[in-house]
Enzyme design. Structure first.
Site, PDB file in Angstrom:
ATOM      1  N   LYS A 180       0.859  -1.188   0.000  1.00  0.00           N
ATOM      2  CA  LYS A 180       0.000   0.000   0.000  1.00  0.00           C
ATOM      3  C   LYS A 180       0.886   1.226   0.000  1.00  0.00           C
ATOM      4  O   LYS A 180       1.789   1.356   0.832  1.00  0.00           O
ATOM      5  CB  LYS A 180      -0.902   0.011   1.247  1.00  0.00           C
ATOM      6  CG  LYS A 180      -1.924   1.137   1.246  1.00  0.00           C
ATOM      7  CD  LYS A 180      -3.157   0.734   0.467  1.00  0.00           C
ATOM      8  CE  LYS A 180      -4.108   1.901   0.283  1.00  0.00           C
ATOM      9  NZ  LYS A 180      -3.683   2.831  -0.791  1.00  0.00           N
TER      10      LYS A 180
ATOM     11  N   GLN B 186       7.258   3.890   3.816  1.00  0.00           N
ATOM     12  CA  GLN B 186       5.845   3.508   3.827  1.00  0.00           C
ATOM     13  C   GLN B 186       5.623   2.212   4.605  1.00  0.00           C
ATOM     14  O   GLN B 186       4.593   2.037   5.249  1.00  0.00           O
ATOM     15  CB  GLN B 186       5.338   3.337   2.397  1.00  0.00           C
ATOM     16  CG  GLN B 186       3.823   3.345   2.253  1.00  0.00           C
ATOM     17  CD  GLN B 186       3.234   4.741   2.370  1.00  0.00           C
ATOM     18  OE1 GLN B 186       3.740   5.682   1.770  1.00  0.00           O
ATOM     19  NE2 GLN B 186       2.170   4.876   3.135  1.00  0.00           N
TER      20      GLN B 186
ATOM     21  N   LYS C  12       5.473   3.266   8.237  1.00  0.00           N
ATOM     22  CA  LYS C  12       4.316   4.138   8.429  1.00  0.00           C
ATOM     23  C   LYS C  12       3.030   3.319   8.461  1.00  0.00           C
ATOM     24  O   LYS C  12       2.180   3.498   9.333  1.00  0.00           O
ATOM     25  CB  LYS C  12       4.248   5.163   7.289  1.00  0.00           C
ATOM     26  CG  LYS C  12       3.096   6.148   7.400  1.00  0.00           C
ATOM     27  CD  LYS C  12       2.942   6.988   6.151  1.00  0.00           C
ATOM     28  CE  LYS C  12       4.176   7.760   5.812  1.00  0.00           C
ATOM     29  NZ  LYS C  12       3.987   8.655   4.648  1.00  0.00           N
TER      30      LYS C  12
ATOM     31  N   LYS D  53       5.429   1.843  -3.080  1.00  0.00           N
ATOM     32  CA  LYS D  53       5.376   3.196  -3.623  1.00  0.00           C
ATOM     33  C   LYS D  53       5.623   3.130  -5.119  1.00  0.00           C
ATOM     34  O   LYS D  53       6.226   2.176  -5.617  1.00  0.00           O
ATOM     35  CB  LYS D  53       6.450   4.091  -2.977  1.00  0.00           C
ATOM     36  CG  LYS D  53       6.119   5.574  -3.006  1.00  0.00           C
ATOM     37  CD  LYS D  53       5.041   5.953  -1.995  1.00  0.00           C
ATOM     38  CE  LYS D  53       4.746   7.435  -2.020  1.00  0.00           C
ATOM     39  NZ  LYS D  53       3.787   7.825  -0.975  1.00  0.00           N
TER      40      LYS D  53
ATOM     41  N   GLY E 263      -2.935   8.061  -4.303  1.00  0.00           N
ATOM     42  CA  GLY E 263      -2.340   9.273  -4.848  1.00  0.00           C
ATOM     43  C   GLY E 263      -1.166   9.755  -4.013  1.00  0.00           C
ATOM     44  O   GLY E 263      -0.921   9.289  -2.907  1.00  0.00           O
ATOM     45  N   ASP E 264      -0.436  10.697  -4.566  1.00  0.00           N
ATOM     46  CA  ASP E 264       0.667  11.350  -3.873  1.00  0.00           C
ATOM     47  C   ASP E 264       0.872  12.672  -4.615  1.00  0.00           C
ATOM     48  O   ASP E 264      -0.052  13.156  -5.292  1.00  0.00           O
ATOM     49  CB  ASP E 264       1.927  10.467  -3.900  1.00  0.00           C
ATOM     50  CG  ASP E 264       3.026  10.958  -2.953  1.00  0.00           C
ATOM     51  OD1 ASP E 264       2.879  10.761  -1.738  1.00  0.00           O
ATOM     52  OD2 ASP E 264       4.020  11.535  -3.427  1.00  0.00           O
TER      53      ASP E 264
ATOM     54  N   THR F 281      -4.471  13.482   5.331  1.00  0.00           N
ATOM     55  CA  THR F 281      -3.074  13.655   5.727  1.00  0.00           C
ATOM     56  C   THR F 281      -2.890  14.947   6.517  1.00  0.00           C
ATOM     57  O   THR F 281      -2.194  14.971   7.539  1.00  0.00           O
ATOM     58  CB  THR F 281      -2.146  13.644   4.502  1.00  0.00           C
ATOM     59  OG1 THR F 281      -2.404  12.478   3.721  1.00  0.00           O
ATOM     60  CG2 THR F 281      -0.695  13.642   4.926  1.00  0.00           C
TER      61      THR F 281
ATOM     62  N   ASN G  56      -2.974  19.333  -0.978  1.00  0.00           N
ATOM     63  CA  ASN G  56      -3.959  18.832  -0.026  1.00  0.00           C
ATOM     64  C   ASN G  56      -3.444  18.813   1.405  1.00  0.00           C
ATOM     65  O   ASN G  56      -4.164  19.189   2.339  1.00  0.00           O
ATOM     66  CB  ASN G  56      -4.400  17.410  -0.415  1.00  0.00           C
ATOM     67  CG  ASN G  56      -5.497  17.407  -1.457  1.00  0.00           C
ATOM     68  OD1 ASN G  56      -6.071  18.454  -1.778  1.00  0.00           O
ATOM     69  ND2 ASN G  56      -5.785  16.244  -2.003  1.00  0.00           N
TER      70      ASN G  56
ATOM     71  N   SER H 234      -6.864   5.796   3.522  1.00  0.00           N
ATOM     72  CA  SER H 234      -6.912   4.923   2.356  1.00  0.00           C
ATOM     73  C   SER H 234      -7.319   3.511   2.759  1.00  0.00           C
ATOM     74  O   SER H 234      -8.100   2.844   2.071  1.00  0.00           O
ATOM     75  CB  SER H 234      -5.548   4.882   1.664  1.00  0.00           C
ATOM     76  OG  SER H 234      -5.329   6.035   0.895  1.00  0.00           O
TER      77      SER H 234
END
Length: 448
Positions: free
Chosen positions: A92, A113, A116, A128, A167-168, A212, A243, A380
């Site tokens: 993820k 990630q 996290k 990622k 998304g990123d 976030t 965002n 997410s």
């Protein structure tokens, strides 16, 4: 001590194997150096080669992305997906579309990630991906053609129980929509949970856009309250204007703070009366414009070219929400001189290692990215849960779950720091808490 020797050996091997990959190597050093006491206490992790395995991605996918621009010219970009660790769940992690994207950055982000996602307490592994494609200045049709070409290869490697991208930077609801539409066409399947960050009309979750930024403030609020402080009446500087920055600003305002600065890749604005967020949303979310345009609405505000100067503004709380490496040692020195109380990371590793060390030595509270900005991936995962159950939760329910997750991340990080002899070192605590869950899962599953 056995832990120090083991960590140094692994760092040396990683440096030789990944020569020149500065971002990835910095992430490796930052995490591994904080794990020394873990290996002193748990030599079984050494015997099972946990570090040797955890620093190496399970799979790396690089591919060509050809597409045709509005002038009929063929363009070619590079696509990436690094599936780093699946010990606690499907991979993820976001997709980033930005000219700076390369192998080192994607590996660094995938490595971060992993821990996290572990900290959220949710069953998701780390991954990622992205491309060096730049959506800025492109028409909707160009973005669509690129996204379709990108998904024509990526679809082979993702799935509901395999890998779930989101998304990123450079990938918002528009890009996710184009990618999901093409995935659905070529797979002939309504697998809504295969991408997160979707529009509300086709399986998206409320709070995802805000997650976030809100999560960053929830985490920081808990850190502040643990030290008998709050956001109320504090001056806040936030870098970025996407965002994360926008919704961190929104939540900080709700808690009584005054946000005086925001930025983009060209420069930053300063409004001593407090940023008018409605104007920022119009410029960034509607017009897709530049931060400089704020002066068209608020002529008394100030705009300065270049983004690093934003950290010269005197403030109580700094929330770096733009990109990696934006606070260096010199910026940290200025923040400390100006009386900063908290630096909490909304972007991925926006503070370099020398700056972190200086901030911590100076007694500044520090919220590390892998903990403080986990709200996005947490939401997410909540979106995945809603997709699986064919249900949509209301805003208050998702927001409440998000806040609980962020508070628990802080508590678990704090407790791990205490247990391993570094009380108050939330960075170390977050690294340890995230690592131990992944390590235990890897131990249980054998050498795979």
């Amino acid at each position: 001590m056995i832990g120090r020797k083991y960590v140094d050996e692994i760092i040396s091997k990683v440096e030789k194997r990944n020569f020149g990959e500065e971002e990835f190597l910095n992430a490796i050093k930052e995490v591994l150096n904080s794990l020394v006491p873990v290996f002193n206490k748990h030599p079984e992790y050494i015997e099972e080669g946990i570090l040797e395995r955890i620093v190496e991605p399970e799979r790396q996918i690089f591919f060509r992305v050809p597409w045709i621009d509005d002038n009929g010219k063929v363009q070619v970009n590079r696509g990436f997906r690094v599936q780093f660790n699946s010990a606690i769940g499907p991979y993820k992690g976001g997709l980033r579309f930005h000219p700076s994207v390369n192998q080192s950055i994607i590996k660094f982000l995938g490595f971060e990630q992993t821990f996290k996602n572990s900290l959220t307490g949710l069953p998701i592994g780390g991954g990622k991906g992205g491309s060096d494609f730049d959506p800025k200045g492109k028409s909707d049709r160009e973005v669509m053609r690129f996204c379709q070409s990108f998904m024509a290869e990526l679809y082979k490697h993702i799935g509901l129980d395999t890998d779930v991208p989101a998304g990123d930077i450079g990938v918002g609801a528009r890009e996710i929509g184009y990618m999901y539409g093409y995935y659905k066409k070529i797979k002939n399947a309504n697998d809504q949970g295969v991408l997160t960050g979707k529009g509300l009309a086709y399986g998206g979750s409320l709070v995802r856009k805000e997650a976030t930024g809100y999560g960053l403030v929830y985490f920081t609020e808990k850190m502040l309250s643990d030290n008998n402080l709050s956001f109320k009446d504090k001056t806040v500087v936030i870098s970025g204007s996407g965002n994360v920055a926008i919704y961190a600003c929104e939540k900080a305002n709700e808690l009584g703070a005054k946000v005086v600065a925001l930025s983009d890749s060209n420069g930053y604005i300063y409004d001593e009366n407090g940023i008018n967020l409605d104007i920022i949303k119009q410029i960034k979310e509607v017009n897709r414009g530049r931060i400089k345009e704020y002066l068209d609405y608020v002529p008394n505000a100030k705009y300065t070219e270049g983004f690093r100067g934003i950290w010269e503004i005197k403030c109580d709380i700094a929330l770096p929400c733009a990109t990696q490496g934006e606070i260096n040692k010199e910026a940290a020195e200025i923040l400390i001189k100006n009386g900063i109380k908290v630096v909490s990371e909304g972007a991925n590793m926006p503070t370099d290692l020398d700056a972190i060390e200086l901030l911590q030595k100076s007694g500044v509270m520090f919220g590390p990215a892998k903990a403080a900005n986990a709200g996005g991936v947490a939401c997410s995962a909540l979106e995945m849960s809603q997709n699986s159950s064919r249900l949509s939760w209301d805003f208050e329910e998702v927001d409440s779950k998000l806040k609980d997750i962020m508070v628990n991340i802080y508590i678990n990080s704090k407790n791990a720091a205490q247990e391993y002899g570094e009380p108050g070192n939330i960075l170390m605590g977050a690294n340890i808490a995230g690592f131990i869950k992944v390590a235990e899962a890897m131990m249980s599953q054998g050498i795979v």
